[in-house]
Write a protein that holds these residues in place. Structure first.
Motif, short mmCIF file in Angstrom:
data_model
loop_
_atom_site.label_atom_id
_atom_site.label_comp_id
_atom_site.label_asym_id
_atom_site.label_seq_id
_atom_site.Cartn_x
_atom_site.Cartn_y
_atom_site.Cartn_z
N ALA A 81 -12.05 42.50 -28.82
CA ALA A 81 -12.70 41.25 -28.04
C ALA A 81 -14.19 40.81 -27.61
O ALA A 81 -14.79 40.17 -27.92
CB ALA A 81 -11.83 40.27 -27.55
N HIS A 82 -13.86 42.02 -27.00
CA HIS A 82 -15.56 41.97 -25.98
C HIS A 82 -16.33 42.52 -27.13
O HIS A 82 -17.94 41.80 -27.62
CB HIS A 82 -15.38 43.03 -25.10
CG HIS A 82 -16.13 43.82 -24.28
ND1 HIS A 82 -16.55 43.42 -22.95
CD2 HIS A 82 -17.55 44.52 -24.89
CE1 HIS A 82 -18.33 43.58 -23.13
NE2 HIS A 82 -17.98 44.65 -23.98
N GLU A 83 -15.92 43.46 -27.78
CA GLU A 83 -17.09 43.72 -29.24
C GLU A 83 -17.44 42.47 -30.46
O GLU A 83 -18.31 42.41 -30.63
CB GLU A 83 -16.32 44.74 -30.02
CG GLU A 83 -16.77 46.40 -29.09
CD GLU A 83 -17.00 46.51 -27.90
OE1 GLU A 83 -18.30 45.85 -28.86
OE2 GLU A 83 -17.93 47.19 -26.87
N VAL A 84 -16.55 42.27 -30.28
CA VAL A 84 -17.35 40.06 -31.21
C VAL A 84 -17.41 39.50 -30.58
O VAL A 84 -17.91 38.70 -31.12
CB VAL A 84 -15.13 40.12 -31.59
CG1 VAL A 84 -15.20 38.38 -32.53
CG2 VAL A 84 -14.51 40.73 -32.38
N ALA A 85 -17.39 39.39 -29.04
CA ALA A 85 -17.73 38.49 -28.76
C ALA A 85 -19.33 39.27 -28.51
O ALA A 85 -20.66 38.76 -28.93
CB ALA A 85 -18.13 38.99 -27.40
N HIS A 86 -19.97 40.14 -28.43
CA HIS A 86 -21.27 40.99 -28.70
C HIS A 86 -21.72 40.81 -29.97
O HIS A 86 -23.28 40.11 -30.14
CB HIS A 86 -21.20 42.40 -28.88
CG HIS A 86 -21.22 42.71 -27.91
ND1 HIS A 86 -21.92 42.58 -26.04
CD2 HIS A 86 -20.71 44.26 -26.65
CE1 HIS A 86 -22.29 42.91 -25.21
NE2 HIS A 86 -21.41 44.09 -25.69
N VAL A 87 -20.86 39.98 -31.26
CA VAL A 87 -21.24 40.18 -32.10
C VAL A 87 -22.06 38.48 -32.74
O VAL A 87 -22.89 38.61 -33.00
CB VAL A 87 -20.48 40.52 -33.42
CG1 VAL A 87 -21.09 39.81 -35.28
CG2 VAL A 87 -20.44 41.78 -34.17
N ALA B 145 -25.30 40.75 -20.50
CA ALA B 145 -24.72 40.62 -21.80
C ALA B 145 -23.50 41.30 -21.93
O ALA B 145 -22.48 40.56 -22.32
CB ALA B 145 -25.62 41.28 -23.52
N GLU B 146 -23.04 42.06 -21.47
CA GLU B 146 -22.26 42.57 -20.98
C GLU B 146 -20.82 41.69 -20.03
O GLU B 146 -19.74 41.06 -20.56
CB GLU B 146 -22.18 43.71 -20.05
CG GLU B 146 -22.80 45.32 -20.48
CD GLU B 146 -22.12 45.29 -22.27
OE1 GLU B 146 -20.53 45.73 -22.01
OE2 GLU B 146 -22.42 45.77 -22.95
N LEU B 147 -21.61 40.81 -19.18
CA LEU B 147 -20.13 39.73 -18.55
C LEU B 147 -20.45 38.66 -19.20
O LEU B 147 -19.19 38.37 -19.50
CB LEU B 147 -21.20 39.40 -17.16
CG LEU B 147 -21.33 40.74 -15.87
CD1 LEU B 147 -22.39 40.02 -15.03
CD2 LEU B 147 -19.53 40.26 -15.81
N THR C 250 -23.00 53.28 -21.13
CA THR C 250 -23.21 52.10 -21.42
C THR C 250 -22.11 50.32 -21.07
O THR C 250 -22.71 49.43 -22.37
CB THR C 250 -22.45 52.32 -23.68
OG1 THR C 250 -21.46 52.81 -23.65
CG2 THR C 250 -23.15 53.35 -23.98
N HIS C 251 -21.62 50.78 -20.44
CA HIS C 251 -20.56 49.13 -20.60
C HIS C 251 -21.04 49.23 -18.51
O HIS C 251 -20.52 49.91 -17.49
CB HIS C 251 -19.03 49.14 -19.86
CG HIS C 251 -18.60 49.19 -22.15
ND1 HIS C 251 -18.63 50.68 -22.78
CD2 HIS C 251 -18.36 48.33 -22.91
CE1 HIS C 251 -18.59 50.19 -24.12
NE2 HIS C 251 -18.64 49.02 -24.06
N PRO C 252 -21.83 48.99 -17.69
CA PRO C 252 -22.49 49.59 -16.89
C PRO C 252 -21.24 48.16 -15.74
O PRO C 252 -21.14 47.68 -16.45
CB PRO C 252 -24.05 49.44 -16.79
CG PRO C 252 -24.00 48.27 -17.73
CD PRO C 252 -23.06 48.70 -18.62
N GLY D 298 -26.75 51.05 -28.85
CA GLY D 298 -25.41 50.10 -27.88
C GLY D 298 -23.95 50.38 -27.77
O GLY D 298 -23.02 50.89 -28.77
N GLN D 299 -23.74 49.47 -27.08
CA GLN D 299 -21.85 49.77 -26.66
C GLN D 299 -21.79 48.44 -27.57
O GLN D 299 -20.13 48.14 -27.91
CB GLN D 299 -20.65 49.97 -26.05
CG GLN D 299 -21.38 48.41 -24.83
CD GLN D 299 -23.00 48.40 -24.57
OE1 GLN D 299 -23.31 47.12 -24.11
NE2 GLN D 299 -23.68 49.33 -24.18
ZN LIG Z 1 -20.39 45.73 -24.63
#
Ligand SMILES: [Zn+2]
Length: 383
Positions: free
Chosen positions: A211-217, A266-268, A313-315, A382-383
């Motif tokens: 889900a985290h990666e889908v959100a990045h997209v 971006a990660e948050l 990659t996930h600080p 990135g991740q």
């Molecule tokens: Zn990420």
């Protein structure tokens, strides 16, 4: 020997007579007469010779013993030197400001611009880029060839992606890679490493990562990262001059400096949105916090480097775990027991094999350094 004058056209030295006359230096040589204002003079002292030239009369030179020059120029020399020093300070100040401007642009301006530029990037362009990336990356991270497990993972990805507002066809797959990580490529390709799957303790943890990666997209973070990395490279190559590699070197350094502050936000955002995607489908989001917590604690049975890779990659995993815990909600399990067992059995690699050995085996390489280089090449997205 007295003063000699060179007219700059021939190598001939003319005997010269010199005199200070107010704010000008008068030079009289055979057939040559010069009147050089003091403010235009450049004086170089070399051994016991003073070499005097004028800004307005570039080729000509007057050379005379320091013993003759100093008494003649007297106090005026000090005033002249001070003025030049002041000019030098202005120059140093100006260059420093320019350098600070470049650093500011790279660390603040480019990350700030990359967001709007990413969102303005045509979908077809990102798709083409993603197709290329995806083709290249398969050479490094082969897709695990367990059809049933891949289908289960892809279906889980589809369910989460169905709630995302994105024009991309999101495709999630498991790849064989000696690191605990997950990353999205441009165009909706999401790769989950087999080590990450092995590290996940529940289907909810895996679902949270997807889900985290889908959100990045969806948020076009991937494209943002591409523009940040390649955009600055092209810019610096223009400034520094292409083909020198200096531009690329600078990008790597600047990237390291600017990556963290940018990535954190971006990660948050991806965490928050990822949880919302899970909730929208009625799925549990309880898996996100524990996964980050374990990563942050470095609680890793495979190797220390794997946890370091994920942290890299996930600080901020610990802080993010806190935020995720605050927003988490129970819900349906992402996979049933049978599906989970199937997924866990994917990419049959002996767990005891160490990551460096796996890299060597995969790429047929002899030393760690080459392995590290090869990995670097596939990391910019990135991740
Ligand atoms: Zn990420």
């Amino acid at each position: 020997m007295g003063a000699r004058f060179y007219d700059g056209r021939s190598a001939r030295a003319y005997d010269a007579e010199t005199a200070m006359d107010g704010d000008v230096l008068r030079i009289l040589a055979e057939g040559h007469e010069r009147v050089w204002p003091l403010r235009d003079l450049t004086v170089e002292i070399e051994a016991d010779q003073a070499r005097v030239s004028s800004r307005k009369d570039r080729d000509a030179r007057l050379v005379l013993p320091v013993g003759d020059w100093n008494p003649m120029i007297g106090d005026r020399l000090a005033a002249l030197t001070r003025k030049r020093r002041r000019r030098e300070w202005w120059l140093i100040g100006g260059l420093t400001a320019a350098a600070a401007g470049v650093v500011l642009f790279v660390t603040v301006g480019v990350p700030a611009l990359s967001g709007p530029v990413a969102r303005a990037t045509p979908v077809s362009m990102e798709q083409r880029m993603g197709d290329n990336f995806n083709g290249q990356i398969s050479a490094f991270f082969p897709t695990c060839d367990d059809q049933a497990a891949q289908q289960t993972i892809a279906a889980l990805g589809d369910r989460i992606a169905a709630r995302a507002d994105t024009p991309f066809d999101i495709r999630v797959r498991a790849v064989d890679a000696p690191m605990v990580n997950a990353f999205a490529l441009p165009g909706g390709y999401i790769l989950i490493t087999d080590d990450l799957i092995r590290e996940a303790k529940t289907p909810d943890e895996l679902a949270a990562v997807i889900a985290h990666e889908v959100a990045h997209v969806e948020k076009r973070h991937v494209m943002q990262s591409v523009w940040r990395n390649f955009g600055v490279g092209m810019l610096l190559d223009l400034v520094v001059g292409g083909g020198t590699g200096a531009g690329q070197q600078a990008v790597i350094l600047a990237g390291q400096a600017s990556e963290l502050s940018y990535s954190r936000s971006a990660e948050l955002e991806a965490d928050t949105r990822g949880q919302a995607l899970l909730h929208a489908d009625g799925m549990s989001s309880l898996g996100m916090a524990p996964f980050f917590e374990r990563m942050a604690a470095g609680e890793k049975h495979n190797s220390v480097t794997d946890a370091a890779e994920f942290m890299n990659t996930h600080p901020d995993s610990r802080r993010r775990a806190g935020a995720a815990r605050a927003a988490q909600r129970p819900g349906r399990a992402a996979l049933n027991a049978e599906e989970w067992a199937e997924v866990k059995g994917l990419c049959a690699v002996e767990e005891s094999e160490n990551p460096v050995e796996r890299l060597r085996r995969r790429f047929g390489i002899g030393d760690d350094k080459t392995g590290a280089d090869q990995r670097l090449e596939v990391r910019p997205h990135g991740q």
